[in-house]
Design a protein around this motif. Structure first.
Motif, PDB file in Angstrom:
ATOM      1  N   ASN A 267      -0.675   0.532  -8.959  1.00  0.00           N
ATOM      2  CA  ASN A 267       0.744   0.495  -8.598  1.00  0.00           C
ATOM      3  C   ASN A 267       1.616   1.061  -9.717  1.00  0.00           C
ATOM      4  O   ASN A 267       2.553   1.811  -9.459  1.00  0.00           O
ATOM      5  N   LYS A 270       1.212   4.711  -9.376  1.00  0.00           N
ATOM      6  CA  LYS A 270       1.774   5.237  -8.118  1.00  0.00           C
ATOM      7  C   LYS A 270       3.297   5.246  -8.129  1.00  0.00           C
ATOM      8  O   LYS A 270       3.932   6.191  -7.681  1.00  0.00           O
ATOM      9  N   TYR A 271       3.877   4.146  -8.626  1.00  0.00           N
ATOM     10  CA  TYR A 271       5.337   4.016  -8.577  1.00  0.00           C
ATOM     11  C   TYR A 271       5.947   4.431  -9.913  1.00  0.00           C
ATOM     12  O   TYR A 271       6.783   3.743 -10.486  1.00  0.00           O
ATOM     13  N   ASP A 299       5.163  -0.830 -16.613  1.00  0.00           N
ATOM     14  CA  ASP A 299       5.271   0.608 -16.387  1.00  0.00           C
ATOM     15  C   ASP A 299       6.705   1.056 -16.615  1.00  0.00           C
ATOM     16  O   ASP A 299       7.635   0.241 -16.646  1.00  0.00           O
ATOM     17  N   ILE A 304      11.721  -2.013  -9.179  1.00  0.00           N
ATOM     18  CA  ILE A 304      11.817  -2.668  -7.866  1.00  0.00           C
ATOM     19  C   ILE A 304      13.233  -3.214  -7.709  1.00  0.00           C
ATOM     20  O   ILE A 304      13.714  -3.932  -8.593  1.00  0.00           O
ATOM     21  N   VAL A 312       7.691  -8.831  -2.920  1.00  0.00           N
ATOM     22  CA  VAL A 312       6.636  -7.830  -3.129  1.00  0.00           C
ATOM     23  C   VAL A 312       5.224  -8.392  -2.920  1.00  0.00           C
ATOM     24  O   VAL A 312       4.311  -7.644  -2.617  1.00  0.00           O
ATOM     25  N   HIS A 317       4.855  -6.056   2.924  1.00  0.00           N
ATOM     26  CA  HIS A 317       6.184  -5.731   2.420  1.00  0.00           C
ATOM     27  C   HIS A 317       6.077  -4.509   1.510  1.00  0.00           C
ATOM     28  O   HIS A 317       5.369  -4.519   0.515  1.00  0.00           O
ATOM     29  N   ARG A 318       6.796  -3.457   1.841  1.00  0.00           N
ATOM     30  CA  ARG A 318       6.716  -2.236   1.030  1.00  0.00           C
ATOM     31  C   ARG A 318       8.085  -1.846   0.474  1.00  0.00           C
ATOM     32  O   ARG A 318       8.224  -0.793  -0.146  1.00  0.00           O
ATOM     33  N   GLN A 321       9.687   1.747  -0.160  1.00  0.00           N
ATOM     34  CA  GLN A 321       8.575   2.679   0.036  1.00  0.00           C
ATOM     35  C   GLN A 321       8.229   2.792   1.514  1.00  0.00           C
ATOM     36  O   GLN A 321       7.622   3.767   1.946  1.00  0.00           O
ATOM     37  N   GLY A 328       1.036   3.840   1.008  1.00  0.00           N
ATOM     38  CA  GLY A 328       0.476   2.525   0.707  1.00  0.00           C
ATOM     39  C   GLY A 328       0.472   1.671   1.959  1.00  0.00           C
ATOM     40  O   GLY A 328       0.914   2.109   3.027  1.00  0.00           O
ATOM     41  N   THR A 329      -0.035   0.459   1.815  1.00  0.00           N
ATOM     42  CA  THR A 329      -0.148  -0.427   2.980  1.00  0.00           C
ATOM     43  C   THR A 329       0.673  -1.700   2.823  1.00  0.00           C
ATOM     44  O   THR A 329       0.951  -2.387   3.793  1.00  0.00           O
ATOM     45  N   GLY A 330       1.014  -2.035   1.593  1.00  0.00           N
ATOM     46  CA  GLY A 330       1.765  -3.274   1.357  1.00  0.00           C
ATOM     47  C   GLY A 330       0.878  -4.510   1.334  1.00  0.00           C
ATOM     48  O   GLY A 330       1.374  -5.628   1.396  1.00  0.00           O
ATOM     49  N   GLY A 332      -1.833  -4.737  -1.036  1.00  0.00           N
ATOM     50  CA  GLY A 332      -2.447  -4.870  -2.364  1.00  0.00           C
ATOM     51  C   GLY A 332      -1.954  -6.070  -3.159  1.00  0.00           C
ATOM     52  O   GLY A 332      -2.757  -6.859  -3.663  1.00  0.00           O
ATOM     53  N   LEU A 333      -0.654  -6.241  -3.240  1.00  0.00           N
ATOM     54  CA  LEU A 333      -0.125  -7.348  -4.044  1.00  0.00           C
ATOM     55  C   LEU A 333      -0.348  -8.705  -3.382  1.00  0.00           C
ATOM     56  O   LEU A 333      -0.485  -9.709  -4.073  1.00  0.00           O
ATOM     57  N   SER A 357       8.715  -1.849 -14.298  1.00  0.00           N
ATOM     58  CA  SER A 357       8.363  -3.206 -13.871  1.00  0.00           C
ATOM     59  C   SER A 357       7.314  -3.787 -14.808  1.00  0.00           C
ATOM     60  O   SER A 357       6.552  -3.050 -15.428  1.00  0.00           O
TER      61      SER A 357
HETATM   62  P1  ADP Z   1       1.442  -0.772  -1.521  1.00  0.00           P
HETATM   63  O1  ADP Z   1       1.450  -0.255  -2.920  1.00  0.00           O
HETATM   64  O2  ADP Z   1       0.234  -0.387  -0.745  1.00  0.00           O
HETATM   65  O3  ADP Z   1       2.719  -0.500  -0.799  1.00  0.00           O
HETATM   66  P2  ADP Z   1       1.464  -3.412  -2.721  1.00  0.00           P
HETATM   67  O4  ADP Z   1       1.271  -4.736  -2.068  1.00  0.00           O
HETATM   68  O5  ADP Z   1       0.580  -3.072  -3.846  1.00  0.00           O
HETATM   69  O6  ADP Z   1       1.364  -2.356  -1.558  1.00  0.00           O
HETATM   70  O7  ADP Z   1       2.968  -3.322  -3.214  1.00  0.00           O
HETATM   71  C1  ADP Z   1       4.019  -3.732  -2.359  1.00  0.00           C
HETATM   72  C2  ADP Z   1       5.304  -3.004  -2.705  1.00  0.00           C
HETATM   73  O8  ADP Z   1       5.794  -3.449  -3.955  1.00  0.00           O
HETATM   74  C3  ADP Z   1       5.161  -1.503  -2.837  1.00  0.00           C
HETATM   75  O9  ADP Z   1       5.273  -0.870  -1.598  1.00  0.00           O
HETATM   76  C4  ADP Z   1       6.305  -1.149  -3.782  1.00  0.00           C
HETATM   77  O10 ADP Z   1       7.514  -1.047  -3.050  1.00  0.00           O
HETATM   78  C5  ADP Z   1       6.407  -2.375  -4.665  1.00  0.00           C
HETATM   79  N1  ADP Z   1       5.705  -2.211  -5.956  1.00  0.00           N
HETATM   80  C6  ADP Z   1       4.517  -2.717  -6.309  1.00  0.00           C
HETATM   81  N2  ADP Z   1       4.203  -2.418  -7.582  1.00  0.00           N
HETATM   82  C7  ADP Z   1       5.234  -1.701  -8.059  1.00  0.00           C
HETATM   83  C8  ADP Z   1       5.535  -1.080  -9.333  1.00  0.00           C
HETATM   84  N3  ADP Z   1       4.690  -1.168 -10.350  1.00  0.00           N
HETATM   85  N4  ADP Z   1       6.705  -0.427  -9.443  1.00  0.00           N
HETATM   86  C9  ADP Z   1       7.562  -0.348  -8.411  1.00  0.00           C
HETATM   87  N5  ADP Z   1       7.347  -0.893  -7.197  1.00  0.00           N
HETATM   88  C10 ADP Z   1       6.205  -1.561  -7.014  1.00  0.00           C
END
Ligand code: ADP
Length: 371
Positions: A267, A270-271, A299, A304, A312, A317-318, A321, A328-330, A332-333, A357
């Motif tokens: 993440n 990616k972000y 990072d 966010i 998150v 919840h995305r 994004q 992404g799928t939302g 992972g977290l 973040s």
């Molecule tokens: P995904 O990455 O597949 O969307 P996650 O559950 O990992 O799903 O993350 C959920 C959401 O939280 C992301 O869609 C993003 O909006 C936000 N997010 C997570 N990690 C970060 C990060 N390091 N910086 C910014 N936004 C983040």
């Protein structure tokens, strides 16, 4: 003596007499009864209609019918009914029982006990609702877990054959074909990853994921995990840094802890944006139940928004994004948090929009088990 004893009861004792012609009256109502459902029981004794008028009409009909059956068969009368307490909107529920006796006059005399069961009924209702909700949740989890499992098998075949065609020496794909094959493979892998996350989440929810803790060197695990995301970081022009801190040996499930770190690091990459950084810091700090392992993934990415911070970790919840930013799928977290909870740890996030973040992970240093 009867009055003294009756005063100790939560409900009230009563005698109700029904004449052969049909007229009824309360012969006796114990004193405690004054409290019950807010009626003045002296008034009820003087005129039974005071009670009848406070009872819901449907309940009253039910009571009268049950009374007839009881009188005809000399069987116990048992009835619950709702009473509108004067001055309130919510009815109270009363459970009454009585044993009939035939008098020489031909009248029937019931000796009974009545009790306010409103709270008990509410509690039963809540218990029922909880049981229904739990059953529905179990069914959902079972369904998701089965579906995820069933989807994976054919998907693996799709991926496997796409890969075989890509590397086929005898009949190498043309350039356009190779590009399409790569798309099939990448989309498939994305789907596979998502299904894997779903399966993990449902397994954890259903209590079906057991951890296999082992003693491990956190610095070593962190360094290995960092290497796994190095390629993605290079591609995104994000630099990675490990701040190993002191030597830390902890008891944890290697695969699952790596999964947590991978999610957070991916993440962070990616972000992020070209030229950005992801830092992985390891340390030890004092917690409420002794020393804790601290892992921070920070990072310098997009950050966010404040309004999304609390959400998150929720499945699917995305945030922004979802409007079409990074793929992404939302999940992972959500999986990350569930895994961390399973490890008896905790995770939180702080972020400044536009600046980056920090995800803070705390794990018990002492041995934890999977129950
Ligand atoms: P995904 O990455 O597949 O969307 P996650 O559950 O990992 O799903 O993350 C959920 C959401 O939280 C992301 O869609 C993003 O909006 C936000 N997010 C997570 N990690 C970060 C990060 N390091 N910086 C910014 N936004 C983040």
């Amino acid at each position: 003596m009867l009055e003294h004893i009756a005063r100790q009861l939560p409900g009230l004792l009563y005698q109700y007499e029904l004449a052969p012609g049909g007229g009824g009256r309360f012969v006796y109502v114990s004193e405690r009864g004054v409290d019950l459902v807010g009626l003045r029981w002296a008034d009820v004794m003087a005129d039974a209609d005071v009670l009848w008028q406070a009872i819901e009409p449907d309940d009253l009909r039910r009571m009268a019918n049950a009374l007839k059956v009881s009188a005809a068969g000399m069987t116990e009368w048992r009835c619950d009914f709702s009473v509108r307490e004067p001055g309130t909107d919510d009815p109270r529920w009363v459970l009454a029982t009585a044993t009939p006796e035939r008098l020489a006059s031909g009248a029937t005399l019931w000796h009974g006990y009545a009790e306010d069961v409103t709270e008990r009924r509410l509690l039963d209702k809540v218990r029922q609702d909880v049981a229904v909700a739990e059953a529905a949740n179990r069914a959902k989890t079972e369904f998701l877990s089965r579906m995820s499992h069933e989807l994976r098998t054919p998907l693996n075949a799709v991926l496997g054959f796409a890969q075989l065609m890509e590397i086929d020496q005898a009949e190498p794909p043309r350039e356009t074909q190779a590009r399409r094959l790569r798309l099939i493979r990448e989309s498939g892998q994305h789907l596979l990853h998502m299904i894997g996350d779903m399966l993990d989440l449902t397994r954890i929810e259903a209590g079906g994921m057991a951890l296999a803790p082992e003693t491990l060197d956190l610095r070593e695990l962190a360094a290995q995990t960092l290497e796994m995301v190095r390629e993605a970081a290079d591609k995104a022009q994000v630099s990675l840094r490990l701040h190993p801190g002191p030597e830390i040996t902890l008891s944890a499930d290697r695969t699952r802890l790596r999964q947590v770190l991978l999610n957070l690091l991916s993440n962070g990459i990616k972000y992020n944006r070209p030229g950005g950084r992801v830092d992985l810091r390891l340390g030890i700090g004092a917690g409420a139940n002794g020393d804790q392992v601290l892992v921070a993934v920070s990072d310098t990415g997009v950050g966010i928004p404040q309004a999304d911070l609390a959400h998150v970790f929720e499945p699917f919840h995305r945030g922004r994004q979802a409007l079409g930013g990074v793929e992404g799928t939302g999940i992972g977290l959500a999986v990350t948090r569930a895994l961390v909870a399973l490890m008896r740890g905790s995770i939180d996030v702080s972020s400044v929009e536009g600046a980056g973040s920090v995800f803070n992970l705390r794990l018990p240093l002492a041995r934890h088990d999977s129950t």
